[in-house]
Write an enzyme that holds these catalytic residues in place. Structure first.
Site, PDB file in Angstrom:
ATOM      1  N   ASP A  32       0.843  -1.199   0.000  1.00 12.10           N
ATOM      2  CA  ASP A  32       0.000   0.000   0.000  1.00 12.10           C
ATOM      3  C   ASP A  32       0.874   1.242   0.000  1.00 12.10           C
ATOM      4  O   ASP A  32       2.068   1.195   0.338  1.00 12.10           O
ATOM      5  CB  ASP A  32      -0.909   0.011   1.233  1.00 12.10           C
ATOM      6  CG  ASP A  32      -2.059   1.011   1.130  1.00 12.10           C
ATOM      7  OD1 ASP A  32      -2.233   1.629   0.062  1.00 12.10           O
ATOM      8  OD2 ASP A  32      -2.789   1.162   2.124  1.00 12.10           O
ATOM      9  N   LYS A  33       0.239   2.352  -0.360  1.00  9.76           N
ATOM     10  CA  LYS A  33       0.876   3.671  -0.318  1.00  9.76           C
ATOM     11  C   LYS A  33      -0.026   4.584   0.489  1.00  9.76           C
ATOM     12  O   LYS A  33      -1.260   4.453   0.461  1.00  9.76           O
ATOM     13  CB  LYS A  33       1.028   4.160  -1.760  1.00  9.76           C
ATOM     14  CG  LYS A  33       1.251   5.641  -1.928  1.00  9.76           C
ATOM     15  CD  LYS A  33      -0.039   6.335  -2.320  1.00  9.76           C
ATOM     16  CE  LYS A  33       0.110   7.831  -2.262  1.00  9.76           C
ATOM     17  NZ  LYS A  33      -1.154   8.546  -2.470  1.00  9.76           N
ATOM     18  N   HIS A  34       0.582   5.503   1.239  1.00  9.58           N
ATOM     19  CA  HIS A  34      -0.228   6.456   2.005  1.00  9.58           C
ATOM     20  C   HIS A  34       0.411   7.830   1.894  1.00  9.58           C
ATOM     21  O   HIS A  34       1.638   7.963   1.973  1.00  9.58           O
ATOM     22  CB  HIS A  34      -0.292   6.019   3.472  1.00  9.58           C
ATOM     23  CG  HIS A  34      -1.229   6.855   4.292  1.00  9.58           C
ATOM     24  ND1 HIS A  34      -2.593   6.652   4.288  1.00  9.58           N
ATOM     25  CD2 HIS A  34      -1.005   7.892   5.124  1.00  9.58           C
ATOM     26  CE1 HIS A  34      -3.162   7.525   5.093  1.00  9.58           C
ATOM     27  NE2 HIS A  34      -2.227   8.299   5.609  1.00  9.58           N
ATOM     28  N   SER A  35      -0.437   8.834   1.718  1.00 10.80           N
ATOM     29  CA  SER A  35       0.071  10.214   1.615  1.00 10.80           C
ATOM     30  C   SER A  35      -0.335  10.985   2.864  1.00 10.80           C
ATOM     31  O   SER A  35      -1.404  10.742   3.428  1.00 10.80           O
ATOM     32  CB  SER A  35      -0.528  10.857   0.367  1.00 10.80           C
ATOM     33  OG  SER A  35      -0.518  12.262   0.491  1.00 10.80           O
ATOM     34  N   THR A  92      -9.098  10.624  -0.979  1.00 12.48           N
ATOM     35  CA  THR A  92      -9.307   9.658  -2.067  1.00 12.48           C
ATOM     36  C   THR A  92     -10.746   9.122  -2.075  1.00 12.48           C
ATOM     37  O   THR A  92     -11.345   8.929  -3.129  1.00 12.48           O
ATOM     38  CB  THR A  92      -8.289   8.506  -1.919  1.00 12.48           C
ATOM     39  OG1 THR A  92      -6.987   9.075  -1.956  1.00 12.48           O
ATOM     40  CG2 THR A  92      -8.416   7.485  -3.015  1.00 12.48           C
ATOM     41  N   ARG A 123      -7.836  14.478  19.416  1.00 18.46           N
ATOM     42  CA  ARG A 123      -6.710  15.337  18.985  1.00 18.46           C
ATOM     43  C   ARG A 123      -7.204  16.452  18.064  1.00 18.46           C
ATOM     44  O   ARG A 123      -6.747  17.588  18.138  1.00 18.46           O
ATOM     45  CB  ARG A 123      -5.671  14.494  18.242  1.00 18.46           C
ATOM     46  CG  ARG A 123      -4.859  13.585  19.155  1.00 18.46           C
ATOM     47  CD  ARG A 123      -4.076  12.584  18.329  1.00 18.46           C
ATOM     48  NE  ARG A 123      -3.216  13.219  17.363  1.00 18.46           N
ATOM     49  CZ  ARG A 123      -2.895  12.694  16.180  1.00 18.46           C
ATOM     50  NH1 ARG A 123      -3.356  11.511  15.816  1.00 18.46           N
ATOM     51  NH2 ARG A 123      -2.106  13.333  15.354  1.00 18.46           N
ATOM     52  N   SER A 139      -0.782   7.029  14.558  1.00 19.17           N
ATOM     53  CA  SER A 139      -2.122   7.042  13.990  1.00 19.17           C
ATOM     54  C   SER A 139      -2.128   6.416  12.599  1.00 19.17           C
ATOM     55  O   SER A 139      -2.922   5.520  12.298  1.00 19.17           O
ATOM     56  CB  SER A 139      -2.610   8.500  13.939  1.00 19.17           C
ATOM     57  OG  SER A 139      -3.804   8.601  13.218  1.00 19.17           O
ATOM     58  N   LYS A 196      -3.205   1.961  11.555  1.00 15.07           N
ATOM     59  CA  LYS A 196      -4.212   1.548  10.564  1.00 15.07           C
ATOM     60  C   LYS A 196      -3.558   0.725   9.451  1.00 15.07           C
ATOM     61  O   LYS A 196      -4.141  -0.239   8.961  1.00 15.07           O
ATOM     62  CB  LYS A 196      -4.899   2.793   9.984  1.00 15.07           C
ATOM     63  CG  LYS A 196      -5.832   3.443  11.006  1.00 15.07           C
ATOM     64  CD  LYS A 196      -6.388   4.767  10.534  1.00 15.07           C
ATOM     65  CE  LYS A 196      -5.383   5.869  10.623  1.00 15.07           C
ATOM     66  NZ  LYS A 196      -5.869   7.222  10.755  1.00 15.07           N
ATOM     67  N   LYS A 197      -2.363   1.120   9.056  1.00 12.87           N
ATOM     68  CA  LYS A 197      -1.688   0.390   7.969  1.00 12.87           C
ATOM     69  C   LYS A 197      -1.283  -1.015   8.438  1.00 12.87           C
ATOM     70  O   LYS A 197      -1.393  -1.977   7.694  1.00 12.87           O
ATOM     71  CB  LYS A 197      -0.462   1.169   7.491  1.00 12.87           C
ATOM     72  CG  LYS A 197      -0.819   2.465   6.818  1.00 12.87           C
ATOM     73  CD  LYS A 197      -1.553   2.203   5.509  1.00 12.87           C
ATOM     74  CE  LYS A 197      -2.420   3.366   5.100  1.00 12.87           C
ATOM     75  NZ  LYS A 197      -3.299   3.051   3.961  1.00 12.87           N
TER      76      LYS A 197
HETATM   77  N1  URA Z   1      -3.667  11.115   9.176  1.00 14.02           N
HETATM   78  C1  URA Z   1      -3.933  10.186  10.142  1.00 14.02           C
HETATM   79  O1  URA Z   1      -4.487   9.125   9.854  1.00 14.02           O
HETATM   80  N2  URA Z   1      -3.569  10.466  11.400  1.00 14.02           N
HETATM   81  C2  URA Z   1      -2.947  11.612  11.767  1.00 14.02           C
HETATM   82  O2  URA Z   1      -2.646  11.790  12.918  1.00 14.02           O
HETATM   83  C3  URA Z   1      -2.691  12.577  10.759  1.00 14.02           C
HETATM   84  C4  URA Z   1      -3.052  12.292   9.465  1.00 14.02           C
END
Ligand code: URA
Length: 441
Positions: free
Chosen positions: A82-85, A122, A170, A185, A189-190
């Site tokens: 996977d890729k995350h931005s 997305t 937060r 965070s 999830k990843k």
């Molecule tokens: N995206 C996230 O999922 N968590 C953060 O804390 C900031 C951006």
């Protein structure tokens, strides 16, 4: 230990034990940690920071606070990647990269988010496609990943619920911009998505949450180190967000741009470079390809052969969208007509306040001011001029796609204010600034 004792120790700058962090996370999930305690904990971390080991403990505890996906039962013949931005404007890379990776032999269960602040999401983009189901049940998600190779969907309630609660707190307690909290965070999830490799696109510049290169580097290092320590090989690229990545920003308009890119109708060099750079690193990290040159060649071939476009079309169809999206994109994606906004003088584009362009899209209705707000998929900004472009008062800086005349006029003022015009073109900066990578032994 009492929760307030753990908070006090972090407040005083002590290093927390793994079991202290696990106790906080258990309490976040069960409700035993109150909202006030969670906010105080987040603020203590904000000011005192966390060691890499503490951040890894927070990440893994939040990952295990809910379901952890396991792809081993599907007997996939390629790695799960996977890729995350970290978020940008005109950043539609996921829409191109997921099918390109799938066409190169990877499996991409991409769990994406909605727009946040001035940045696009997305999921919001994909929901411009009528019928697209971004919240499929587990069986349809797994089937799409197995049969198509990629599925881009939204976060499910049982994935890292401790992060969901902490993030919400937060968001309203000015504790989002903490590198260890952002790291934990994103990575919780990843990791819960059962990945075998990850590439992080850490944005820097006027449209990024981390506007300075130094801040982006700190975040990129934290993400690469903590992910690798938690068993997820990760490479972070720091990429430029001093101008929108694509020449458009919005929802349907970015999907149209991605389709043009995938089908070769219109390929923009900056978006292409970021997509290929992220993809080649991920394909090498996962050992699908021996080096970046061969990985890049395969990714380019996935575009020229039409294989990536075909994977995108199949993903959309599998998740409930129209089967003819690629043949009739302008019929399937509603975009209100655009009106040009002109430069107010002659010269060159020397700066772009990219955040302001993102906020202009939000004001048009293309993003949200509050989490519960609906999104208008048909509005946005198109034909955005890049940095360095020559302009005169007859040159459109952009096309404004607005629902009402009032919204169009406000967006035109915002676009004009966001563009800095000077007498000489500014030196061009690279689109990929740096690569942060920790070798595992
Ligand atoms: N995206 C996230 O999922 N968590 C953060 O804390 C900031 C951006």
């Amino acid at each position: 230990m009492l929760v307030q004792e753990i908070i006090r120790r972090k407040r005083d700058g002590e290093i927390l034990r793994d079991e202290d962090i696990a106790q906080i996370v258990r309490g976040l999930t069960s409700g035993a940690v109150t909202e006030g305690q969670a906010a105080a904990f987040a603020m203590a971390v904000f000011f005192r920071g966390m060691s890499t080991a503490e951040c890894a403990a927070l990440t893994t505890a939040m990952m295990h606070s809910g379901q952890v996906l396991d792809w081993s039962g599907l007997a996939l013949d390629g790695p799960v990647l996977d890729k995350h931005s970290t978020g940008g404007v005109g950043d539609n890379v996921s829409l191109m990269l997921a099918p390109m990776l799938a066409a190169c032999g990877a499996y991409v269960p991409m769990i994406s988010g909605r727009g946040l602040g001035h940045t696009g999401g997305t999921l919001d983009k994909l929901e411009s496609i009528a019928g697209y189901n971004a919240q499929p049940d587990a069986a349809l998600f797994a089937r799409t990943v197995r049969e198509v190779g990629c599925a881009i969907i939204g976060q499910t309630a049982d994935l890292a619920p401790a992060d969901k609660r902490l993030y919400g707190i937060r968001d309203v307690t000015a504790t989002v911009e903490s590198i260890p909290l952002i790291t934990a965070s994103i990575l919780s999830k990843k990791l819960a998505a059962g990945l075998q490799g990850l590439v992080m696109d850490v944005k820097t510049g006027s449209g990024a949450f981390m506007s300075t290169l130094e801040g982006a580097r700190d975040l990129a290092e934290s993400l690469a180190y903590v992910a690798t320590a938690a068993g997820l090989p990760t490479v972070s690229l720091i990429t430029d967000m001093n101008e929108p990545l694509a020449s458009c920003a919005g929802n349907a308009i970015e999907v149209l741009h991605a389709i043009d890119h995938l089908t070769g109708r219109r390929v923009e060099p900056r978006a292409q470079e970021v997509t290929l750079s992220l993809g080649e690193d991920l394909l090498v990290l996962s050992s699908l390809f021996p080096d970046r040159a061969s990985a890049r060649a395969a990714l380019e071939a996935s575009l020229t052969s039409g294989a990536a476009a075909e994977h995108f079309a199949r993903m959309v169809k599998s998740l409930g969208g129209p089967g003819d999206l690629l043949d009739r994109p302008h019929e399937r994606l509603a975009l209100v007509p655009g009106v040009p906004v002109f430069a107010d003088r002659q010269g060159y584009v020397t700066s772009i306040d990219t955040r302001a362009l993102g906020l202009a899209v939000v004001a048009l209705g293309g993003g949200r001011s509050r989490p519960q707000d609906p999104v208008d998929h048909a509005v946005g900004l198109g034909a955005l001029l890049p940095l360095g472009a020559p302009v005169n008062p007859a040159t459109p800086l952009a096309l404004v796609h607005a629902r009402t005349t009032g919204q169009a006029e406000a967006a035109m003022r915002n676009v004009q204010a966001a563009y800095g015009i000077g007498g000489a073109p500014a030196p061009m900066s690279p689109v990929v600034h740096a690569r942060v990578f920790l070798k595992r032994d």
